[in-house]
Scaffold this motif. Structure first.
Motif, PDB file in Angstrom:
ATOM      1  N   GLU A 136      11.200   8.488  11.859  1.00  0.00           N
ATOM      2  CA  GLU A 136      10.159   7.547  11.591  1.00  0.00           C
ATOM      3  C   GLU A 136      10.237   6.958  10.189  1.00  0.00           C
ATOM      4  O   GLU A 136       9.442   6.070   9.855  1.00  0.00           O
ATOM      5  CB  GLU A 136       9.117   8.615  11.714  1.00  0.00           C
ATOM      6  CG  GLU A 136       7.564   7.725  11.643  1.00  0.00           C
ATOM      7  CD  GLU A 136       6.487   8.595  11.625  1.00  0.00           C
ATOM      8  OE1 GLU A 136       5.454   8.317  11.421  1.00  0.00           O
ATOM      9  OE2 GLU A 136       6.600   9.649  12.226  1.00  0.00           O
ATOM     10  N   MET A 137      10.745   7.564   9.111  1.00  0.00           N
ATOM     11  CA  MET A 137      10.883   7.064   7.821  1.00  0.00           C
ATOM     12  C   MET A 137      11.282   5.587   7.717  1.00  0.00           C
ATOM     13  O   MET A 137      10.983   4.936   6.867  1.00  0.00           O
ATOM     14  CB  MET A 137      11.808   8.021   6.781  1.00  0.00           C
ATOM     15  CG  MET A 137      11.820   7.506   5.837  1.00  0.00           C
ATOM     16  SD  MET A 137      13.284   8.802   4.800  1.00  0.00           S
ATOM     17  CE  MET A 137      14.899   7.998   5.824  1.00  0.00           C
ATOM     18  N   LEU A 138      12.414   5.263   8.726  1.00  0.00           N
ATOM     19  CA  LEU A 138      12.989   4.253   8.620  1.00  0.00           C
ATOM     20  C   LEU A 138      11.995   3.067   9.395  1.00  0.00           C
ATOM     21  O   LEU A 138      12.621   1.804   9.278  1.00  0.00           O
ATOM     22  CB  LEU A 138      14.362   4.326   9.528  1.00  0.00           C
ATOM     23  CG  LEU A 138      15.410   5.208   8.787  1.00  0.00           C
ATOM     24  CD1 LEU A 138      16.610   5.300   9.757  1.00  0.00           C
ATOM     25  CD2 LEU A 138      15.861   4.760   7.399  1.00  0.00           C
ATOM     26  N   THR A 139      10.987   3.547   9.586  1.00  0.00           N
ATOM     27  CA  THR A 139      10.121   2.349  10.184  1.00  0.00           C
ATOM     28  C   THR A 139       9.131   1.816   9.106  1.00  0.00           C
ATOM     29  O   THR A 139       8.528   0.570   9.123  1.00  0.00           O
ATOM     30  CB  THR A 139       9.122   2.963  11.317  1.00  0.00           C
ATOM     31  OG1 THR A 139       8.251   3.792  10.592  1.00  0.00           O
ATOM     32  CG2 THR A 139       9.709   3.364  12.319  1.00  0.00           C
ATOM     33  N   PHE A 140       9.411   2.375   7.680  1.00  0.00           N
ATOM     34  CA  PHE A 140       8.701   1.817   6.754  1.00  0.00           C
ATOM     35  C   PHE A 140       9.483   1.029   5.685  1.00  0.00           C
ATOM     36  O   PHE A 140      10.632   1.128   5.810  1.00  0.00           O
ATOM     37  CB  PHE A 140       8.063   2.948   5.805  1.00  0.00           C
ATOM     38  CG  PHE A 140       7.087   3.859   6.247  1.00  0.00           C
ATOM     39  CD1 PHE A 140       5.725   3.704   5.780  1.00  0.00           C
ATOM     40  CD2 PHE A 140       7.347   4.758   7.133  1.00  0.00           C
ATOM     41  CE1 PHE A 140       4.647   4.382   6.484  1.00  0.00           C
ATOM     42  CE2 PHE A 140       6.275   5.726   7.765  1.00  0.00           C
ATOM     43  CZ  PHE A 140       4.919   5.189   7.204  1.00  0.00           C
ATOM     44  N   ASP A 141       9.025   0.013   5.248  1.00  0.00           N
ATOM     45  CA  ASP A 141       9.295  -0.977   4.319  1.00  0.00           C
ATOM     46  C   ASP A 141       8.322  -1.456   3.572  1.00  0.00           C
ATOM     47  O   ASP A 141       7.528  -2.283   3.616  1.00  0.00           O
ATOM     48  CB  ASP A 141       9.980  -2.306   5.069  1.00  0.00           C
ATOM     49  CG  ASP A 141      11.011  -3.120   4.377  1.00  0.00           C
ATOM     50  OD1 ASP A 141      11.345  -2.943   3.055  1.00  0.00           O
ATOM     51  OD2 ASP A 141      11.615  -4.140   4.957  1.00  0.00           O
ATOM     52  N   PRO A 142       8.743  -1.188   1.919  1.00  0.00           N
ATOM     53  CA  PRO A 142      10.105  -0.505   1.319  1.00  0.00           C
ATOM     54  C   PRO A 142       9.821   0.961   1.814  1.00  0.00           C
ATOM     55  O   PRO A 142       8.542   1.545   2.002  1.00  0.00           O
ATOM     56  CB  PRO A 142      10.032  -0.914   0.202  1.00  0.00           C
ATOM     57  CG  PRO A 142       8.351  -1.047  -0.504  1.00  0.00           C
ATOM     58  CD  PRO A 142       7.813  -1.365   0.854  1.00  0.00           C
ATOM     59  N   LEU A 143      10.954   1.784   1.291  1.00  0.00           N
ATOM     60  CA  LEU A 143      11.055   3.066   1.156  1.00  0.00           C
ATOM     61  C   LEU A 143      11.312   3.373  -0.551  1.00  0.00           C
ATOM     62  O   LEU A 143      12.038   2.591  -0.915  1.00  0.00           O
ATOM     63  CB  LEU A 143      12.417   3.615   1.977  1.00  0.00           C
ATOM     64  CG  LEU A 143      12.047   3.379   3.365  1.00  0.00           C
ATOM     65  CD1 LEU A 143      13.629   3.863   4.010  1.00  0.00           C
ATOM     66  CD2 LEU A 143      11.281   4.578   3.808  1.00  0.00           C
ATOM     67  N   ASN A 144      10.711   4.281  -0.945  1.00  0.00           N
ATOM     68  CA  ASN A 144      10.878   4.626  -2.556  1.00  0.00           C
ATOM     69  C   ASN A 144      11.500   5.868  -2.666  1.00  0.00           C
ATOM     70  O   ASN A 144      11.367   7.027  -2.063  1.00  0.00           O
ATOM     71  CB  ASN A 144       9.271   4.973  -2.959  1.00  0.00           C
ATOM     72  CG  ASN A 144       8.387   3.554  -2.588  1.00  0.00           C
ATOM     73  OD1 ASN A 144       8.737   2.761  -3.354  1.00  0.00           O
ATOM     74  ND2 ASN A 144       7.923   3.285  -1.608  1.00  0.00           N
ATOM     75  N   TYR A 145      12.497   5.860  -3.685  1.00  0.00           N
ATOM     76  CA  TYR A 145      13.389   6.829  -3.996  1.00  0.00           C
ATOM     77  C   TYR A 145      13.616   6.865  -5.413  1.00  0.00           C
ATOM     78  O   TYR A 145      13.712   5.631  -6.105  1.00  0.00           O
ATOM     79  CB  TYR A 145      14.805   6.877  -3.033  1.00  0.00           C
ATOM     80  CG  TYR A 145      14.658   6.945  -1.626  1.00  0.00           C
ATOM     81  CD1 TYR A 145      14.074   7.965  -0.960  1.00  0.00           C
ATOM     82  CD2 TYR A 145      15.042   5.543  -1.011  1.00  0.00           C
ATOM     83  CE1 TYR A 145      14.124   7.986   0.418  1.00  0.00           C
ATOM     84  CE2 TYR A 145      14.901   5.754   0.436  1.00  0.00           C
ATOM     85  CZ  TYR A 145      14.459   6.874   0.931  1.00  0.00           C
ATOM     86  OH  TYR A 145      14.273   7.095   2.482  1.00  0.00           O
ATOM     87  N   HIS A 146      13.745   7.940  -6.004  1.00  0.00           N
ATOM     88  CA  HIS A 146      14.511   8.173  -7.490  1.00  0.00           C
ATOM     89  C   HIS A 146      15.818   7.805  -7.470  1.00  0.00           C
ATOM     90  O   HIS A 146      16.731   8.119  -6.963  1.00  0.00           O
ATOM     91  CB  HIS A 146      14.142   9.627  -7.880  1.00  0.00           C
ATOM     92  CG  HIS A 146      12.839   9.864  -7.718  1.00  0.00           C
ATOM     93  ND1 HIS A 146      11.849   9.352  -8.759  1.00  0.00           N
ATOM     94  CD2 HIS A 146      12.277  11.177  -7.620  1.00  0.00           C
ATOM     95  CE1 HIS A 146      10.718  10.009  -8.765  1.00  0.00           C
ATOM     96  NE2 HIS A 146      10.945  11.273  -8.171  1.00  0.00           N
ATOM     97  N   PRO A 147      16.234   7.023  -8.287  1.00  0.00           N
ATOM     98  CA  PRO A 147      17.658   6.313  -8.556  1.00  0.00           C
ATOM     99  C   PRO A 147      18.558   7.488  -9.660  1.00  0.00           C
ATOM    100  O   PRO A 147      18.587   6.874 -10.819  1.00  0.00           O
ATOM    101  CB  PRO A 147      17.600   5.049  -9.101  1.00  0.00           C
ATOM    102  CG  PRO A 147      16.172   4.873  -9.900  1.00  0.00           C
ATOM    103  CD  PRO A 147      15.354   6.127  -9.148  1.00  0.00           C
TER     104      PRO A 147
END
Length: 181
Positions: A136-147
């Protein structure tokens, strides 16, 4: 971790973890777009919810897990997803899962607790982790992450995330967490 195991950190030839700047340069070199947001350090999902403001898109949690045989997983799911480790272990072939220690996290992913994300796999040079993504996460755009640092967030498309992982040699397992409740 035994006393004989080194904790020098991840990175090429044990040189230490790669930096956020190296990661962002890698993404630029691959042509994978992102939007960079700087903020105070965030250590928990609750910190993120309180301080992210109007940052749109999917927000995720990242679980660094291991089993008794030493196998390791990075599980990336929507931040509010309830995850039962026993049921997840069954879905992953019967593994008895527990959280990896901060020392193990630094050794394999080169980050501290609170900075874990799929982008930390940039430091898993020996490709020792299995990656599991929430369908389900992959249906969101954008996705947010720490680099690689919890005082920054990058917003990326799901396609960019998958291209990054595949470029590193990972083919993530995409799991429908709605069926692993």
């Amino acid at each position: 971790m035994s006393e004989s195991e080194s904790v020098t950190g991840a990175g090429p030839s044990g040189t230490g973890p790669r930096t956020p700047d190296e990661l962002l340069a890698h993404l630029d070199g691959l042509g994978l777009g992102y939007a960079l947001h700087r903020h105070p350090p965030l250590f928990t999902v609750e910190d993120s919810k309180a301080l992210r403001g109007e940052l749109s898109g999917g927000h995720c949690k990242n679980l660094f897990l291991r089993d008794r045989k030493g196998r390791m997983w990075l599980v990336v799911a929507l931040e509010d997803r309830q995850i039962d480790l026993k049921q997840l272990g069954a879905a992953l072939g019967g593994a008895r899962l527990s959280f990896g220690s901060p020392d193990r996290l630094m050794k394999y992913l080169g980050v501290i607790p609170g900075a874990v994300s799929p982008y930390a796999l940039f430091n898993d040079v020996d490709r020792e982790l299995t990656v599991v993504l929430d369908k389900e996460m992959l249906t969101f755009d954008p996705l947010n992450y720490h680099p690689l640092s919890n005082d920054m967030t990058i917003a990326v498309s799901p396609d960019s995330l998958l291209a990054f992982l595949r470029n590193l040699g990972y083919e993530p397992d995409i799991l429908d967490f709605a069926t692993v409740a």
